[in-house]
Scaffold this motif. Structure first.
Motif, PDB file in Angstrom:
ATOM      1  N   THR A   1       0.846  -1.190   0.000  1.00 41.26           N
ATOM      2  CA  THR A   1       0.000   0.000   0.000  1.00 41.26           C
ATOM      3  C   THR A   1       0.879   1.238   0.000  1.00 41.26           C
ATOM      4  OG1 THR A   1      -0.150  -0.040   2.408  1.00 41.26           O
ATOM      5  CG2 THR A   1      -1.943  -1.076   1.201  1.00 41.26           C
ATOM      6  N   PRO A   2       0.542   2.224  -0.798  1.00 39.07           N
ATOM      7  CA  PRO A   2      -0.455   2.124  -1.857  1.00 39.07           C
ATOM      8  C   PRO A   2       0.007   1.101  -2.891  1.00 39.07           C
ATOM      9  CG  PRO A   2       0.830   4.126  -2.129  1.00 39.07           C
ATOM     10  CD  PRO A   2       1.274   3.499  -0.831  1.00 39.07           C
ATOM     11  N   SER A   3      -0.876   0.670  -3.750  1.00 36.54           N
ATOM     12  CA  SER A   3      -0.533  -0.341  -4.744  1.00 36.54           C
ATOM     13  C   SER A   3       0.370   0.264  -5.827  1.00 36.54           C
ATOM     14  CB  SER A   3      -1.802  -0.894  -5.388  1.00 36.54           C
ATOM     15  OG  SER A   3      -1.470  -1.911  -6.303  1.00 36.54           O
ATOM     16  N   PRO A   4       1.538  -0.359  -6.079  1.00 32.52           N
ATOM     17  CA  PRO A   4       2.398   0.149  -7.150  1.00 32.52           C
ATOM     18  C   PRO A   4       1.693   0.107  -8.505  1.00 32.52           C
ATOM     19  CG  PRO A   4       3.564  -1.440  -5.792  1.00 32.52           C
ATOM     20  CD  PRO A   4       2.120  -1.495  -5.395  1.00 32.52           C
ATOM     21  N   THR A   5       2.050   1.008  -9.381  1.00 33.96           N
ATOM     22  CA  THR A   5       1.429   1.108 -10.702  1.00 33.96           C
ATOM     23  C   THR A   5       1.447  -0.239 -11.416  1.00 33.96           C
ATOM     24  OG1 THR A   5       2.196   3.381 -10.844  1.00 33.96           O
ATOM     25  CG2 THR A   5       1.521   2.339 -12.906  1.00 33.96           C
ATOM     26  N   GLY A   6       0.258  -0.720 -11.769  1.00 30.52           N
ATOM     27  CA  GLY A   6       0.129  -1.951 -12.535  1.00 30.52           C
ATOM     28  C   GLY A   6       0.439  -3.224 -11.788  1.00 30.52           C
ATOM     29  N   ALA A   7       0.582  -3.180 -10.469  1.00 30.94           N
ATOM     30  CA  ALA A   7       1.009  -4.374  -9.738  1.00 30.94           C
ATOM     31  C   ALA A   7      -0.084  -5.018  -8.901  1.00 30.94           C
ATOM     32  CB  ALA A   7       2.188  -4.028  -8.829  1.00 30.94           C
ATOM     33  N   ASN A   8      -1.242  -4.362  -8.745  1.00 26.42           N
ATOM     34  CA  ASN A   8      -2.330  -4.894  -7.922  1.00 26.42           C
ATOM     35  C   ASN A   8      -1.856  -5.282  -6.515  1.00 26.42           C
ATOM     36  OD1 ASN A   8      -4.302  -4.589  -9.944  1.00 26.42           O
ATOM     37  ND2 ASN A   8      -3.688  -6.531 -10.871  1.00 26.42           N
ATOM     38  N   GLY A   9      -0.894  -4.546  -5.976  1.00 23.74           N
ATOM     39  CA  GLY A   9      -0.430  -4.784  -4.613  1.00 23.74           C
ATOM     40  C   GLY A   9       0.575  -5.897  -4.446  1.00 23.74           C
ATOM     41  N   THR A  10       0.996  -6.544  -5.541  1.00 22.07           N
ATOM     42  CA  THR A  10       1.928  -7.666  -5.450  1.00 22.07           C
ATOM     43  C   THR A  10       3.052  -7.509  -6.475  1.00 22.07           C
ATOM     44  OG1 THR A  10       0.181  -9.164  -4.725  1.00 22.07           O
ATOM     45  CG2 THR A  10       2.156 -10.186  -5.634  1.00 22.07           C
ATOM     46  N   ILE A  11       4.271  -7.717  -6.019  1.00 20.15           N
ATOM     47  CA  ILE A  11       5.436  -7.754  -6.909  1.00 20.15           C
ATOM     48  C   ILE A  11       6.220  -9.008  -6.561  1.00 20.15           C
ATOM     49  CG2 ILE A  11       7.595  -6.641  -7.614  1.00 20.15           C
ATOM     50  CD1 ILE A  11       6.352  -3.958  -6.873  1.00 20.15           C
ATOM     51  N   GLU A  12       6.612  -9.745  -7.591  1.00 19.67           N
ATOM     52  CA  GLU A  12       7.362 -10.982  -7.380  1.00 19.67           C
ATOM     53  C   GLU A  12       8.711 -10.892  -8.079  1.00 19.67           C
ATOM     54  OE1 GLU A  12       6.972 -15.779  -8.155  1.00 19.67           O
ATOM     55  OE2 GLU A  12       5.149 -14.577  -7.997  1.00 19.67           O
ATOM     56  N   PHE A  13       9.725 -11.473  -7.426  1.00 21.80           N
ATOM     57  CA  PHE A  13      11.078 -11.496  -7.966  1.00 21.80           C
ATOM     58  C   PHE A  13      11.613 -12.920  -7.969  1.00 21.80           C
ATOM     59  CE2 PHE A  13      10.588  -7.421  -5.785  1.00 21.80           C
ATOM     60  CZ  PHE A  13      11.051  -6.513  -6.724  1.00 21.80           C
ATOM     61  N   VAL A  14      12.487 -13.200  -8.927  1.00 23.60           N
ATOM     62  CA  VAL A  14      13.293 -14.411  -8.904  1.00 23.60           C
ATOM     63  C   VAL A  14      14.595 -14.035  -8.218  1.00 23.60           C
ATOM     64  CG1 VAL A  14      14.582 -16.068 -10.311  1.00 23.60           C
ATOM     65  CG2 VAL A  14      12.289 -15.367 -11.008  1.00 23.60           C
ATOM     66  N   ILE A  15      15.020 -14.848  -7.256  1.00 24.17           N
ATOM     67  CA  ILE A  15      16.299 -14.624  -6.585  1.00 24.17           C
ATOM     68  C   ILE A  15      17.360 -15.348  -7.410  1.00 24.17           C
ATOM     69  CG2 ILE A  15      17.631 -14.939  -4.469  1.00 24.17           C
ATOM     70  CD1 ILE A  15      14.885 -15.093  -2.982  1.00 24.17           C
ATOM     71  N   ASN A  16      18.147 -14.572  -8.173  1.00 20.39           N
ATOM     72  CA  ASN A  16      19.172 -15.166  -9.033  1.00 20.39           C
ATOM     73  C   ASN A  16      20.383 -15.629  -8.237  1.00 20.39           C
ATOM     74  OD1 ASN A  16      17.797 -12.763 -10.590  1.00 20.39           O
ATOM     75  ND2 ASN A  16      18.263 -14.354 -12.073  1.00 20.39           N
ATOM     76  N   SER A  17      20.797 -14.804  -7.269  1.00 17.97           N
ATOM     77  CA  SER A  17      21.942 -15.160  -6.420  1.00 17.97           C
ATOM     78  C   SER A  17      21.849 -14.366  -5.126  1.00 17.97           C
ATOM     79  CB  SER A  17      23.266 -14.870  -7.130  1.00 17.97           C
ATOM     80  OG  SER A  17      23.414 -13.479  -7.343  1.00 17.97           O
ATOM     81  N   ILE A  18      22.467 -14.915  -4.088  1.00 16.43           N
ATOM     82  CA  ILE A  18      22.484 -14.231  -2.794  1.00 16.43           C
ATOM     83  C   ILE A  18      23.718 -14.664  -2.024  1.00 16.43           C
ATOM     84  CG2 ILE A  18      21.040 -15.966  -1.677  1.00 16.43           C
ATOM     85  CD1 ILE A  18      19.842 -13.647   0.026  1.00 16.43           C
ATOM     86  N   ASP A  19      24.338 -13.694  -1.352  1.00 21.00           N
ATOM     87  CA  ASP A  19      25.382 -13.988  -0.380  1.00 21.00           C
ATOM     88  C   ASP A  19      25.197 -13.014   0.779  1.00 21.00           C
ATOM     89  OD1 ASP A  19      26.781 -11.572  -1.017  1.00 21.00           O
ATOM     90  OD2 ASP A  19      27.847 -12.579  -2.626  1.00 21.00           O
ATOM     91  N   ASP A  20      26.163 -12.945   1.669  1.00 18.74           N
ATOM     92  CA  ASP A  20      25.975 -12.125   2.868  1.00 18.74           C
ATOM     93  C   ASP A  20      25.832 -10.640   2.584  1.00 18.74           C
ATOM     94  OD1 ASP A  20      25.984 -14.312   4.505  1.00 18.74           O
ATOM     95  OD2 ASP A  20      28.114 -14.188   4.972  1.00 18.74           O
ATOM     96  N   SER A  21      26.403 -10.159   1.493  1.00 20.41           N
ATOM     97  CA  SER A  21      26.386  -8.713   1.257  1.00 20.41           C
ATOM     98  C   SER A  21      25.677  -8.284  -0.026  1.00 20.41           C
ATOM     99  CB  SER A  21      27.816  -8.171   1.239  1.00 20.41           C
ATOM    100  OG  SER A  21      28.546  -8.788   0.206  1.00 20.41           O
ATOM    101  N   SER A  22      25.218  -9.220  -0.843  1.00 20.26           N
ATOM    102  CA  SER A  22      24.526  -8.820  -2.064  1.00 20.26           C
ATOM    103  C   SER A  22      23.484  -9.862  -2.481  1.00 20.26           C
ATOM    104  CB  SER A  22      25.513  -8.589  -3.212  1.00 20.26           C
ATOM    105  OG  SER A  22      26.079  -9.801  -3.634  1.00 20.26           O
ATOM    106  N   VAL A  23      22.516  -9.356  -3.247  1.00 18.83           N
ATOM    107  CA  VAL A  23      21.476 -10.219  -3.797  1.00 18.83           C
ATOM    108  C   VAL A  23      21.146  -9.684  -5.192  1.00 18.83           C
ATOM    109  CG1 VAL A  23      19.567  -8.918  -2.748  1.00 18.83           C
ATOM    110  CG2 VAL A  23      19.210 -11.291  -3.386  1.00 18.83           C
ATOM    111  N   THR A  24      20.883 -10.587  -6.125  1.00 15.38           N
ATOM    112  CA  THR A  24      20.455 -10.195  -7.464  1.00 15.38           C
ATOM    113  C   THR A  24      19.052 -10.735  -7.678  1.00 15.38           C
ATOM    114  OG1 THR A  24      22.718 -10.220  -8.278  1.00 15.38           O
ATOM    115  CG2 THR A  24      20.979 -10.289  -9.926  1.00 15.38           C
ATOM    116  N   LEU A  25      18.134  -9.814  -7.998  1.00 17.46           N
ATOM    117  CA  LEU A  25      16.720 -10.145  -8.175  1.00 17.46           C
ATOM    118  C   LEU A  25      16.272  -9.766  -9.575  1.00 17.46           C
ATOM    119  CD1 LEU A  25      15.350  -8.492  -4.896  1.00 17.46           C
ATOM    120  CD2 LEU A  25      15.940 -10.897  -5.217  1.00 17.46           C
ATOM    121  N   THR A  26      15.434 -10.589 -10.180  1.00 13.58           N
ATOM    122  CA  THR A  26      14.802 -10.267 -11.451  1.00 13.58           C
ATOM    123  C   THR A  26      13.302 -10.185 -11.215  1.00 13.58           C
ATOM    124  OG1 THR A  26      16.497 -11.437 -12.718  1.00 13.58           O
ATOM    125  CG2 THR A  26      14.416 -10.998 -13.842  1.00 13.58           C
ATOM    126  N   ARG A  27      12.734  -9.052 -11.573  1.00  8.27           N
ATOM    127  CA  ARG A  27      11.286  -8.880 -11.418  1.00  8.27           C
ATOM    128  C   ARG A  27      10.587  -9.780 -12.431  1.00  8.27           C
ATOM    129  NH1 ARG A  27       7.975  -3.239 -10.565  1.00  8.27           N
ATOM    130  NH2 ARG A  27       5.936  -4.102 -11.064  1.00  8.27           N
TER     131      ARG A  27
END
Length: 148
Positions: free
Chosen positions: A103-129
């Protein structure tokens, strides 16, 4: 003869101690490792890199972009334009991050955004919407985030 038994006994004790002491260092679950406040270090909109932290030729300024997952299950999501959305997040699998009830709902997202977690370590993460962003011209964005 006693000396041989003593050496054999010490060898077995040493071997057992070594095996007990060699526990594998299993990393924490993704749901725990991702529970931090993240900021943008690099952003690709489609196939074009539009932002690099500290860069001088950035197409778009993602300096204010934040993804705060530090207060599970609450998320505070700040887009590049400064708009702030508050909701809930979940990590249903090791490669998915889902923001809901925003809230408020992001433009065109109907209140939901999903990401793929491509990689993660202690200090960084790469996400693809997983869906396109209307704010960036309907591009699928890849975010490389760091924990400040």
């Amino acid at each position: 003869m006693r000396k041989i038994h003593y050496i054999a006994f010490l060898s077995v004790v040493t071997l057992i101690s070594a095996l007990i002491g060699c526990k594998s260092n299993k990393p924490a679950p993704v749901s725990e490792r991702i529970a931090k406040a993240w900021s943008a270090s690099k952003v690709d909109e489609g196939t074009v890199t539009v932002y690099t932290k500290g860069g001088t030729a950035n197409v778009r300024n993602y300096g204010s972009f934040k993804l705060d997952l530090s207060q599970a299950p609450t998320v505070r999501y700040t887009e590049f334009d400064g708009n702030v959305f508050v909701g809930k997040y979940s990590v249903p699998s090791d490669n998915r991050l889902v923001l809901t009830d925003l809230t408020p709902s992001p433009t065109g997202a109907n209140g939901t955004i999903e990401f793929v977690i491509n990689s993660i370590d202690d200090s960084s993460v790469t996400l693809t919407r997983t869906t396109t962003s209307q704010k960036t011209g309907n591009t699928t964005n890849v975010y490389t985030l760091t924990n400040p």
